[in-house]
Structure formats: structure tokens, C-alpha cells
Design a protein around this motif. Structure first.
Motif, PDB file in Angstrom:
ATOM      1  N   GLN A 143       0.833  -1.211   0.000  1.00 36.40           N
ATOM      2  CA  GLN A 143       0.000   0.000   0.000  1.00 36.40           C
ATOM      3  C   GLN A 143       0.863   1.255   0.000  1.00 36.40           C
ATOM      4  OE1 GLN A 143      -2.999  -0.284  -0.778  1.00 36.40           O
ATOM      5  NE2 GLN A 143      -4.373  -0.907   0.867  1.00 36.40           N
ATOM      6  N   ALA A 144       1.935   1.217   0.800  1.00 40.33           N
ATOM      7  CA  ALA A 144       2.835   2.376   0.863  1.00 40.33           C
ATOM      8  C   ALA A 144       3.524   2.620  -0.476  1.00 40.33           C
ATOM      9  CB  ALA A 144       3.867   2.171   1.971  1.00 40.33           C
ATOM     10  N   LEU A 145       3.901   1.505  -1.163  1.00 43.47           N
ATOM     11  CA  LEU A 145       4.531   1.655  -2.472  1.00 43.47           C
ATOM     12  C   LEU A 145       3.558   2.264  -3.478  1.00 43.47           C
ATOM     13  CD1 LEU A 145       6.923   1.167  -4.362  1.00 43.47           C
ATOM     14  CD2 LEU A 145       6.069  -1.156  -4.756  1.00 43.47           C
ATOM     15  N   TYR A 146       2.303   1.830  -3.402  1.00 40.16           N
ATOM     16  CA  TYR A 146       1.302   2.374  -4.314  1.00 40.16           C
ATOM     17  C   TYR A 146       1.086   3.864  -4.053  1.00 40.16           C
ATOM     18  CZ  TYR A 146      -2.592   2.027  -7.562  1.00 40.16           C
ATOM     19  OH  TYR A 146      -3.411   2.180  -8.649  1.00 40.16           O
ATOM     20  N   ILE A 147       1.015   4.218  -2.752  1.00 37.80           N
ATOM     21  CA  ILE A 147       0.868   5.643  -2.399  1.00 37.80           C
ATOM     22  C   ILE A 147       2.083   6.440  -2.871  1.00 37.80           C
ATOM     23  CG2 ILE A 147       0.766   7.248  -0.456  1.00 37.80           C
ATOM     24  CD1 ILE A 147      -0.927   5.181   1.005  1.00 37.80           C
ATOM     25  N   ARG A 148       3.255   5.851  -2.743  1.00 41.52           N
ATOM     26  CA  ARG A 148       4.477   6.544  -3.162  1.00 41.52           C
ATOM     27  C   ARG A 148       4.473   6.794  -4.670  1.00 41.52           C
ATOM     28  NH1 ARG A 148       9.625   4.824  -4.923  1.00 41.52           N
ATOM     29  NH2 ARG A 148      11.297   6.282  -4.370  1.00 41.52           N
ATOM     30  N   ASN A 149       4.042   5.797  -5.438  1.00 40.96           N
ATOM     31  CA  ASN A 149       3.990   5.963  -6.890  1.00 40.96           C
ATOM     32  C   ASN A 149       3.031   7.094  -7.289  1.00 40.96           C
ATOM     33  OD1 ASN A 149       5.813   3.907  -7.293  1.00 40.96           O
ATOM     34  ND2 ASN A 149       4.232   2.336  -7.592  1.00 40.96           N
ATOM     35  N   GLN A 150       1.885   7.158  -6.597  1.00 41.45           N
ATOM     36  CA  GLN A 150       0.936   8.223  -6.890  1.00 41.45           C
ATOM     37  C   GLN A 150       1.497   9.590  -6.500  1.00 41.45           C
ATOM     38  OE1 GLN A 150      -1.942   7.733  -8.573  1.00 41.45           O
ATOM     39  NE2 GLN A 150      -1.257   5.592  -8.735  1.00 41.45           N
ATOM     40  N   ALA A 151       2.219   9.621  -5.375  1.00 46.16           N
ATOM     41  CA  ALA A 151       2.853  10.874  -4.964  1.00 46.16           C
ATOM     42  C   ALA A 151       3.928  11.303  -5.952  1.00 46.16           C
ATOM     43  CB  ALA A 151       3.447  10.723  -3.565  1.00 46.16           C
ATOM     44  N   LEU A 152       4.646  10.311  -6.524  1.00 45.11           N
ATOM     45  CA  LEU A 152       5.642  10.648  -7.537  1.00 45.11           C
ATOM     46  C   LEU A 152       4.982  11.244  -8.782  1.00 45.11           C
ATOM     47  CD1 LEU A 152       8.062   7.559  -7.327  1.00 45.11           C
ATOM     48  CD2 LEU A 152       8.523   9.905  -6.599  1.00 45.11           C
ATOM     49  N   GLN A 153       3.816  10.736  -9.135  1.00 44.55           N
ATOM     50  CA  GLN A 153       3.094  11.309 -10.262  1.00 44.55           C
ATOM     51  C   GLN A 153       2.707  12.761  -9.985  1.00 44.55           C
ATOM     52  OE1 GLN A 153      -0.119   9.043 -11.926  1.00 44.55           O
ATOM     53  NE2 GLN A 153       0.863   7.071 -11.528  1.00 44.55           N
ATOM     54  N   LEU A 154       2.275  13.033  -8.750  1.00 40.80           N
ATOM     55  CA  LEU A 154       1.944  14.411  -8.388  1.00 40.80           C
ATOM     56  C   LEU A 154       3.186  15.305  -8.469  1.00 40.80           C
ATOM     57  CD1 LEU A 154      -0.526  14.146  -5.369  1.00 40.80           C
ATOM     58  CD2 LEU A 154      -0.981  15.100  -7.629  1.00 40.80           C
ATOM     59  N   ARG A 155       4.293  14.800  -7.951  1.00 41.46           N
ATOM     60  CA  ARG A 155       5.517  15.599  -8.000  1.00 41.46           C
ATOM     61  C   ARG A 155       5.945  15.851  -9.441  1.00 41.46           C
ATOM     62  NH1 ARG A 155      10.968  13.172  -5.544  1.00 41.46           N
ATOM     63  NH2 ARG A 155      10.816  12.021  -7.502  1.00 41.46           N
ATOM     64  N   GLU A 156       5.829  14.822 -10.268  1.00 37.33           N
ATOM     65  CA  GLU A 156       6.156  14.969 -11.682  1.00 37.33           C
ATOM     66  C   GLU A 156       5.272  16.019 -12.339  1.00 37.33           C
ATOM     67  OE1 GLU A 156       5.210  12.491 -15.722  1.00 37.33           O
ATOM     68  OE2 GLU A 156       5.431  11.386 -13.843  1.00 37.33           O
ATOM     69  N   LEU A 157       3.976  15.994 -12.007  1.00 36.84           N
ATOM     70  CA  LEU A 157       3.052  16.963 -12.578  1.00 36.84           C
ATOM     71  C   LEU A 157       3.377  18.382 -12.126  1.00 36.84           C
ATOM     72  CD1 LEU A 157       0.518  17.618 -14.196  1.00 36.84           C
ATOM     73  CD2 LEU A 157      -0.845  17.087 -12.170  1.00 36.84           C
ATOM     74  N   ILE A 158       3.697  18.550 -10.848  1.00 39.23           N
ATOM     75  CA  ILE A 158       4.043  19.880 -10.328  1.00 39.23           C
ATOM     76  C   ILE A 158       5.318  20.394 -10.983  1.00 39.23           C
ATOM     77  CG2 ILE A 158       4.760  21.137  -8.270  1.00 39.23           C
ATOM     78  CD1 ILE A 158       2.872  19.314  -6.673  1.00 39.23           C
ATOM     79  N   ASP A 159       6.309  19.494 -11.127  1.00 37.21           N
ATOM     80  CA  ASP A 159       7.549  19.904 -11.798  1.00 37.21           C
ATOM     81  C   ASP A 159       7.282  20.321 -13.242  1.00 37.21           C
ATOM     82  OD1 ASP A 159       8.918  19.385  -9.484  1.00 37.21           O
ATOM     83  OD2 ASP A 159       9.623  17.397 -10.106  1.00 37.21           O
ATOM     84  N   ASP A 160       6.409  19.561 -13.913  1.00 35.42           N
ATOM     85  CA  ASP A 160       6.067  19.909 -15.282  1.00 35.42           C
ATOM     86  C   ASP A 160       5.372  21.269 -15.357  1.00 35.42           C
ATOM     87  OD1 ASP A 160       7.185  17.732 -16.445  1.00 35.42           O
ATOM     88  OD2 ASP A 160       5.332  16.577 -16.632  1.00 35.42           O
ATOM     89  N   LEU A 161       4.474  21.532 -14.417  1.00 32.12           N
ATOM     90  CA  LEU A 161       3.784  22.821 -14.395  1.00 32.12           C
ATOM     91  C   LEU A 161       4.762  23.971 -14.221  1.00 32.12           C
ATOM     92  CD1 LEU A 161       0.588  21.998 -12.293  1.00 32.12           C
ATOM     93  CD2 LEU A 161       0.652  22.713 -14.688  1.00 32.12           C
ATOM     94  N   ASN A 162       5.706  23.824 -13.300  1.00 33.04           N
ATOM     95  CA  ASN A 162       6.697  24.881 -13.069  1.00 33.04           C
ATOM     96  C   ASN A 162       7.568  25.099 -14.307  1.00 33.04           C
ATOM     97  OD1 ASN A 162       5.838  25.381 -10.432  1.00 33.04           O
ATOM     98  ND2 ASN A 162       7.182  23.819  -9.569  1.00 33.04           N
TER      99      ASN A 162
END
Length: 455
Positions: free
Chosen positions: A270-289
Motif C-alpha cells: 500500500q505504501a509503495l502504491y501511495i508513493r507511486n501516486q505521490a511521484l506522479q503528483l511531484r512529476e506533474l508539479i515539476d512539469d507545471l513549473n
């Protein structure tokens, strides 16, 4: 700006053509008037005509003969002609001599005729072996200036000049009114379109008149702005959707961990799945910036020189280490021989981000177990980075949208498609490096993206 300059140049050309036509008309009118007066006053100038009389006047034993044609011309011009004995001063021969003309002349009288007048008659003289030939014209028919000129012409030419001046002024006023009317009518639509465009409204100005090019440019600008507005709205909707999806997953999995009783292994999953989703959010934020920086021009590429082989390997290795999902994919790397001695100029961090975005895009849109093929080669003075997969590929409609994006235009976001922010960033980075990007649908199935950068 080019359209406006073209319109102004076109107006200038029309003014020059109008001025040329006006000058041409003046020359034609003046020539016709002069020709008319010359024709009305006789076909030949006085000096030339008296020479002709002197040549054709035959004298045989004091018998004078002149051909009938010249006599007719003399009488048509209401002239009179006489031949003086330059020694005795008497008249030897005459035609239509007026009564007030004397019969004898002194040397002083002969000298005064050289001043062009005799008893107020304009005269011309010609010396012959047999005497002095004198031809007289009607009073008030010629005036003496630097050359002989008919008085009617002398009186009319100032009137002609005044008529030409006022005629030119009248024509210029008509041209001004015509141009002003056409410019005002053409500018009215253009200025109205600009005002609507400044208020955020779409415009469609009639492309005719003097400023047709400006109107065409205004219509294109309105179309681009409208398309960009629609694209941005769809893009924001897609980004919002991409943000909500991982957030929803993170909240759901976190709630399950909070309320459930899981084993350590299940908790790690479950933690790995949450981490992967958080990485997607970070990737999206980096892309936005990064997208905001590239779009506003605050991020410019650095000028670096590096080896493309080392850069390629380090970029792939860093991505594989930081992205856990790649463990479920097969990754193949192909580097053409002879690449170790080459060098590449550009911003290594931005280029690495472009390759990472292509890899993220492949993982996001292909099922687990898909083979990702990463290749590097150098041909025809360009470095070619390729990211390909053997997944299901894309639809022809979406491929056309990607090709439109690669050409630097705004695509129409298709319903159900993601925002495409990562690929937009890739296209901007490649454009900043003066390179090219190509999207292809592979056969029998798969998708590839190729980046070509100059040496």
C-alpha cells in the motif's frame, strides 16, 4: 507588422501611380493645346514661311511670279507680302498690301522693320539678291519675345496654366476624398475588430479594401487567440483531472491503512502504491513549473558541451533508479557504434527532462510488460534520440494532434485525452535547441518519438 507595412506600401504605390497619371494628363493637355494653336495659327512659323516665299518667288525681267499654293496660304493667314529695292527703297512687288503701308522706305525705315513692327503690323524680313522681302501679319496676331509668338497664344497660356493648376488641385481633392473614404471604410472594420479583440471577443472582419491584409492578420490573430483559449480551458481541465486522480488514490489507500489491519507485506504494498501516486503528483508539479518558465521565457537553455553517449546512459540509469514502475517493463538500450568521440551542445538538464517525459509518457500509456526501446545514433549532422514501445499505439486522430504540436501549433485536445503537458514541454525544449521532433505510429503496433538535435 508585415501586413501593415504591405498595406502602407500599396497605398504609397497607388499615390505614385496617381501622381504619374496626373503629370501625364497635364503633358497631354498642354501638348494638345499647343498643337491646336500652332495649327490654328498656320502650319509653319513666320521665319520658315517667309523663307519659303523667298525661295519660290521667281523674277524674270521685273516680272514676279509666286505659285498659287503660297498665295492661298498667304491669304488664309491674312498676310501681306512686299519686295523692297534695298537701294532705292521703293516697292518692287507686293501682295495684299494694306493702304497705310508706305510705298517708299529710307534706310532708317528698313532698320526699324528689323524690330519686328511696321505700322503696328508684325513683320518678318528676308534678304534676297533682288531686294528685301517683307511679310506682314494682321495686327495683334504676334508678339516679339525671344522668338515670335502669336498674341492669342501669349494671352491664353497664362489662362491655360491657371486652368491646369486649379484642375490639378480639383483632381487632388477628388483623389484625397476617394482615398479618405476608402481608408475610413476599411479602417472602420479593422478598428472595430481591434476593439472587440481587446475585450476578449472573437472577430471576423471583411478582408477587403486598402487594409485587407491587416484585416486578414486580425482574423488569424482572433482565430489563434480563440483556439488558445479553448486549448487552455481543456488543458486546465485535464491537469485538474490528473491532480484529482492520484490524490483520490492516495486518500483512499491512506484511509485503508488507517482503518485496516494489514500485514507488514500488505502495508509495504500500500505504501509503495501511495508513493507511486505521490511521484506522479511531484512529476506533474515539476512539469507545471517548467512549462510556466518555458512559456514565459524565464528559462533559457544553458550552453554546455558534453558527450551524448555518457549523457544518454546517465539519464536512463537515473530514470530507472527513480521510477519503481520500470521494474514491470522491459527496457532495451541501443547506441550506434562510433558515438564515443562525438560531442553535443546544449542544456543537459533540459534535454534529460525531455527524455524523462517521453519515458513517463510511454509508461503511463502502455500496459505492464511492454518493451521500451531507447536508441541513440548520429546521422547527417544530427543526433537522434528515440523512445519507442511495442504497446497499442495511438489513434490516427490523436497522432495528427501530436504532429500539430510538433510543428509548433496548438492542437485540438481530443475528448478523453490527458492534458499532454509532458509532450508540450518536450516540444518546447527541442525547439529551444533548434531541433526537430517526430511522432510515429509503428507497425504492426507501437509508438515512437524521435528527437533530432544539430551538432
Amino acid at each position: 507588422m508585415n501586413d501593415l507595412q504591405h498595406s502602407i506600401k500599396r497605398i504609397g504605390k497607388r499615390v505614385l501611380i496617381g501622381a504619374f497619371l496626373l503629370i501625364t494628363i497635364n503633358v497631354i493637355v498642354y501638348s494638345l493645346v499647343v498643337h491646336y494653336y500652332l495649327k490654328a495659327g498656320g502650319s509653319q512659323p513666320p521665319a520658315q514661311f517667309i523663307r519659303k516665299i523667298a525661295d519660290r518667288l521667281q523674277i524674270n525681267d521685273n516680272n514676279f511670279q509666286l505659285d498659287s499654293l503660297l498665295l492661298v496660304q498667304i491669304r488664309e493667314q491674312q498676310m501681306w507680302v512686299m519686295l523692297l529695292d534695298d537701294k532705292k527703297g521703293n516697292i518692287r512687288w507686293a501682295v495684299d498690301l494694306p493702304k497705310e503701308i508706305p510705298d517708299t522706305y529710307t534706310l532708317s525705315d528698313i532698320s526699324s522693320m528689323a524690330k519686328f513692327y511696321l505700322k503696328d503690323y508684325p513683320v518678318v524680313t528676308w534678304k534676297k539678291d533682288d531686294g528685301l522681302l517683307v511679310a506682314g501679319y494682321p495686327k495683334d496676331s504676334y508678339a516679339r519675345y525671344n522668338s515670335m509668338q502669336r498674341i492669342a497664344e501669349v494671352k491664353f497660356f497664362p489662362v491655360l496654366y491657371i486652368m491646369l493648376i486649379f484642375g490639378n488641385i480639383f483632381v487632388l481633392i477628388l483623389v484625397y476624398v476617394f482615398i479618405d473614404h476608402r481608408m475610413s471604410r476599411s479602417l472602420k472594420g479593422v478598428l472595430g475588430g481591434i476593439q472587440k479583440l481587446s475585450n476578449g471577443e472573437s472577430v471576423q472582419v471583411k478582408e477587403k479594401g486598402m487594409f485587407a491584409d491587416v484585416a486578414s492578420c486580425l482574423n488569424r490573430t482572433s482565430g489563434i487567440l480563440h483556439k488558445r483559449s479553448v486549448y487552455r480551458e481543456n488543458w486546465i481541465a485535464g491537469v485538474s483531472h490528473d491532480v484529482r486522480t492520484p490524490l483520490s488514490v492516495i486518500l483512499a489507500r491512506a484511509g485503508q491503512l488507517e482503518e485496516g489491519n494489514y500485514s507488514p507485506e500488505e502495508t509495504r504494498e500500500q505504501a509503495l502504491y501511495i508513493r507511486n501516486q505521490a511521484l506522479q503528483l511531484r512529476e506533474l508539479i515539476d512539469d507545471l513549473n517548467l512549462f510556466s518558465q518555458l512559456e514565459n521565457g524565464t528559462r533559457t537553455p544553458r550552453k554546455e558541451t558534453f558527450h551524448p553517449v555518457t549523457f544518454f546512459r546517465q539519464t536512463i540509469a537515473a530514470f530507472l533508479n527513480n521510477e519503481p514502475r520500470t521494474q514491470r517493463y522491459q527496457v532495451e538500450t541501443i547506441i550506434a557504434p562510433g558515438m564515443e568521440s562525438t560531442v553535443l551542445h546544449g542544456d543537459a538538464r533540459l534535454l534529460a527532462r525531455a527524455i524523462n517525459n517521453l519515458l513517463y509518457n510511454s509508461i503511463r500509456h502502455t500496459p505492464e510488460g511492454t518493451t521500451l526501446t531507447l536508441s541513440l545514433k548520429h546521422e547527417k549532422g544530427r543526433f537522434c534520440f528515440t523512445v519507442a514501445d511495442n504497446g497499442d499505439g495511438v489513434s490516427p486522430e490523436y497522432l495528427r494532434e501530436l504532429q500539430t504540436l510538433a510543428q509548433g501549433s496548438l492542437p485540438d485536445v481530443l475528448p478523453g485525452q490527458e492534458h499532454g503537458l509532458g509532450l508540450s514541454i518536450v516540444c518546447q525544449i527541442v525547439k529551444m535547441h533548434k531541433g526537430e521532433i517526430f511522432f510515429r505510429d509503428l507497425q504492426p503496433h507501437g509508438f515512437s518519438t524521435e528527437i533530432r538535435l544539430p551538432d
